[in-house]
Write an enzyme that holds these catalytic residues in place. Structure first.
Site, PDB file in Angstrom:
ATOM      1  CB  SER A 173      -0.832   0.026   1.176  1.00 51.50           C
ATOM      2  OG  SER A 173      -1.489   1.384   1.448  1.00 51.50           O
ATOM      3  CE1 TYR A 186      -4.180  -1.964   5.238  1.00 53.70           C
ATOM      4  CE2 TYR A 186      -3.470   0.111   4.458  1.00 53.70           C
ATOM      5  CZ  TYR A 186      -3.920  -0.909   4.257  1.00 53.70           C
ATOM      6  OH  TYR A 186      -3.981  -1.580   2.967  1.00 53.70           O
TER       7      TYR A 186
END
Length: 305
Positions: A173, A186
């Site tokens: 990501s 995250y």
């Protein structure tokens, strides 16, 4: 070699590789033939995982689909068969459980064969401020987004290195490149996944296993439901990404042995800036791009395998 010769070699090869990279911007890269390859995709029951499976379907590969959602994985298997896949195998697997990853991996090796393209795609997001996130969800985030990659590599990399042939793909990501407010666990998991994938890539190069390719994918928020409610302050600069587009670009990156794929392309510029600008300017840039406020209206799904 002595210092002078090695330095000269560095300069010459650096110039060559930069010219090569520039030329490739204008010349379409040749795509490799993956017919007969065994492709394993984790988190294939929905979202990007399902879309990648559908795009691999007509390419003559054997598809191995993993997910924790039985109905989702069955639906993906049905869809890929409709799109031309003739060899499809699906397995229930909780990627956060090391023992289960090893057990299902051994089953795959017995029933299908040695995986030659491994796509670590399964992931989860809590979407909560660090102090508001339960310890259990933080641990689960690290187990799925990071540690699962360790176990799948342990399971399938030995056969790739023995044959000096294969491809390791990490769906990470942009949050693994730049810290984002409201995504502490995250971001940590994705930073770790990128660092792990880069380190293993260096090991492969150092040991002469240049036939095992690696691709690290770092997209901005994808419109799959996982980040529902997240907003982009400047959609033209940093748009919410279309899942079909992302899946298409990932498959292209795999077929052309692209090492890094950042989406959208403005992420390449942002990463270049991050490494050269003062920290305070970086904070200003984060405010400008919305990195400090993009999670304020988060209402996405807590789990996405």
């Amino acid at each position: 070699m002595n210092f002078f010769l090695e330095t000269l070699q560095l300069i010459v090869m650096s110039v060559y590789y930069n010219i090569e990279a520039f030329v490739k911007l204008f010349i379409p890269l040749k795509k490799k033939n993956v017919t007969g390859e065994i492709v394993l995709i984790t988190g294939a029951g929905s979202g990007i995982g399902r879309l990648m499976a559908e795009k691999f379907a007509p390419l003559g590969v054997s598809l191995v689909l993993w997910d924790i959602n039985q109905e989702g994985i069955k639906e993906t298997a049905r869809l890929v068969k409709e799109k031309g896949a003739t060899r499809v195998h699906f397995y229930l697997c909780d990627c956060s459980d090391k023992a289960e990853v090893y057990r299902v991996a051994n089953q795959v090796k017995r029933e299908v064969g040695d995986v030659s393209i491994l796509i670590n795609n399964a992931g989860i997001v809590t979407g909560r401020k660090f102090m508001d996130a339960p310890d259990s969800l933080i641990e689960k985030t690290m187990e799925v987004n990071t540690m699962a990659h360790f176990w799948t590599y342990k399971a399938f990399l030995p056969a790739m290195t023995a044959n000096n042939h294969g491809h390791l793909v990490s769906i990470a990501s942009s949050a693994g490149l730049i810290g984002v407010n409201g995504l502490a666990d995250y971001c940590a998991s994705k930073f770790a996944a990128i660092g792990f994938a880069e380190s293993v890539a260096m090991e492969l190069i150092a040991t002469g296993k240049n036939g095992v390719k690696t691709t690290i994918v770092c997209p901005y928020f994808i419109n799959t439901g996982m980040f529902d409610g997240c907003n982009s302050k400047w959609p033209r600069l940093m748009p919410m990404l279309d899942p079909e587009y992302v899946a298409k670009k990932i498959i292209e990156a795999i077929l052309t042995d692209q090492v890094y794929l950042l989406l959208p392309k403005t992420m390449y510029f942002m990463m270049g800036l991050k490494n050269i600008i003062p920290v305070k300017v970086g904070v200003l840039l984060g405010m400008y791009t919305g990195a400090l406020s993009c999670m304020e209206d988060f209402k996405g799904r807590i789990k996405k395998d």
